[in-house]
Write an enzyme that holds these catalytic residues in place. Structure first.
Site, PDB file in Angstrom:
ATOM      1  N   LEU A 247       0.839  -1.212   0.000  1.00  0.00           N
ATOM      2  CA  LEU A 247       0.000   0.000   0.000  1.00  0.00           C
ATOM      3  C   LEU A 247       0.870   1.257   0.000  1.00  0.00           C
ATOM      4  O   LEU A 247       0.667   2.174   0.794  1.00  0.00           O
ATOM      5  CB  LEU A 247      -0.938  -0.032   1.205  1.00  0.00           C
ATOM      6  CG  LEU A 247      -1.912  -1.219   1.221  1.00  0.00           C
ATOM      7  CD1 LEU A 247      -2.746  -1.216   2.499  1.00  0.00           C
ATOM      8  CD2 LEU A 247      -2.818  -1.209  -0.019  1.00  0.00           C
ATOM      9  N   HIS A 248       1.838   1.308  -0.930  1.00  0.00           N
ATOM     10  CA  HIS A 248       2.750   2.448  -1.003  1.00  0.00           C
ATOM     11  C   HIS A 248       1.994   3.783  -1.053  1.00  0.00           C
ATOM     12  O   HIS A 248       2.186   4.671  -0.221  1.00  0.00           O
ATOM     13  CB  HIS A 248       3.623   2.365  -2.273  1.00  0.00           C
ATOM     14  CG  HIS A 248       4.343   1.086  -2.480  1.00  0.00           C
ATOM     15  ND1 HIS A 248       5.419   0.704  -1.720  1.00  0.00           N
ATOM     16  CD2 HIS A 248       4.160   0.106  -3.394  1.00  0.00           C
ATOM     17  CE1 HIS A 248       5.863  -0.467  -2.151  1.00  0.00           C
ATOM     18  NE2 HIS A 248       5.122  -0.855  -3.168  1.00  0.00           N
ATOM     19  N   ASP A 249       1.156   3.922  -2.070  1.00  0.00           N
ATOM     20  CA  ASP A 249       0.513   5.207  -2.329  1.00  0.00           C
ATOM     21  C   ASP A 249      -0.657   5.513  -1.395  1.00  0.00           C
ATOM     22  O   ASP A 249      -0.792   6.655  -0.923  1.00  0.00           O
ATOM     23  CB  ASP A 249       0.082   5.293  -3.792  1.00  0.00           C
ATOM     24  CG  ASP A 249       1.276   5.355  -4.737  1.00  0.00           C
ATOM     25  OD1 ASP A 249       2.396   5.647  -4.263  1.00  0.00           O
ATOM     26  OD2 ASP A 249       1.100   5.103  -5.939  1.00  0.00           O
TER      27      ASP A 249
END
Length: 333
Positions: A247-249
């Site tokens: 869930l980087h962004d």
């Protein structure tokens, strides 16, 4: 409830996490999304993808603007899967005619100290905004960037999951250098921290079994991702089995309104260049003939930004799933 006004700047399309980050922002009542701007590569197509995602999220009220797609130096565009699972063949969603850079300048300058810009790709648009209107630096509330590497990490399979030089900054190194030296209020969310926030299996199952349009679209995108991931990693020299949905962004968007999910520290981060072996295909096409890579190593100097170093991955996964399974329009407070 106090709301944070943001401009969400994204290279939506190449990876799954930009699209779900746009959905998450659209579904978060803590945020007023003033607009979505696109960067890196085919920004026209990216703007169409963003417009379609917002439509499915019931938030066509959020305007979309096409931005800068070409880096200030070099050309290192990686192939992607632009619009797979989102756009139908021949579909041409409409977006705003105003350029993203002009929209950024206008919105920031007309609302001094109120607008946070969240960048999920290159920092090309905000860099060009600074060049065109230097007073943006003094009038922006904060710039939150998903970019950089502080402590490269290796996963349990022995695969280095974060590079030494991070993708977003290196796709427009001169823009990154300009922004890092701008003096504006900044927070950096590096990839070694975002890799501590995978979507947990139980939360993925909650999304898969939900009837929400955003959950259904996210499920479609997630199902397409593992084979795409294998192709991308093979192309950049890291062939590996699918590991997780990181869930980087979305995590970066969360930081705009929730400072409890990550522990940040004041550090001094500069743009410094290091010669590197050609490890990634995306770096072969540098027009200056050198393989100089931008790195973000902390320095023992006065802090110039807040940098995330720790994350509560469980809380991030829970919040993400909660928002995607919520009724469409949940983001309208």
């Amino acid at each position: 409830m106090a709301q944070t006004r943001i401009i969400l700047d994204t290279d939506i399309g190449t990876y799954y996490d930009d699209a779900v980050a746009v959905m998450f922002a659209a579904q978060s009542p803590e945020l007023i999304v003033e607009g979505v701007t696109t960067c890196y590569g085919d920004t026209h197509l990216r703007a169409q993808i963003a417009a379609k995602v917002l439509e499915i999220s019931g938030r066509s009220d959020i305007p979309v603007f096409k931005g800068i797609g070409v880096p200030m130096r070099d050309e290192a565009l990686m192939f992607g899967f632009e619009g797979d699972g989102i756009l139908e063949p021949g579909e041409e969603p409409a977006y705003e005619e105003q350029h993203a850079v002009d929209f950024m300048i206008e919105t920031i300058m007309n609302n001094p100290g109120e607008i946070t810009v969240v960048t999920l790709g290159t920092v090309s648009n905000i860099a060009h905004a600074i060049i065109k209107e230097p007073k943006v630096v003094d009038n922006i509330k904060e710039l939150i960037m998903m970019a950089g590497v502080i402590v490269p990490i290796v996963d349990e399979k022995g695969v280095r999951r974060s590079p030494i030089e991070e993708y977003n900054f290196n796709n427009d190194k001169i823009a990154a250098e300009l922004v890092l030296r701008s003096g504006m209020p900044m927070s950096l969310i590096p990839i070694d921290v975002t890799l501590g926030a995978p979507l947990l299996d139980e939360d993925l199952e909650r999304i898969r079994t939900s009837d929400s349009p955003t959950a259904k679209l996210a499920t479609k995108i997630f199902d397409l991702w593992p084979p795409q991931e294998k192709l991308i990693y093979t192309a950049v020299g890291i062939p590996t089995d699918h590991t997780a949905l990181w869930l980087h962004d979305p995590l970066t968007v969360m930081h705009a309104f929730d400072r409890t999910l990550m522990q940040t520290y004041p550090l001094h981060i500069e743009a410094e260049y290091n010669a590197s072996p050609v490890e990634f295909e995306m770096y072969i096409h540098n027009t200056n003939g050198k393989q100089d890579m931008l790195r973000t190593n902390p320095k023992k100097l006065p802090p110039n930004m807040d940098v995330a170093l720790e994350v509560d991955g469980v809380a991030v996964s829970r919040l993400f799933a909660d928002r995607l399974i919520a009724p469409v329009g949940n983001g309208v407070a």
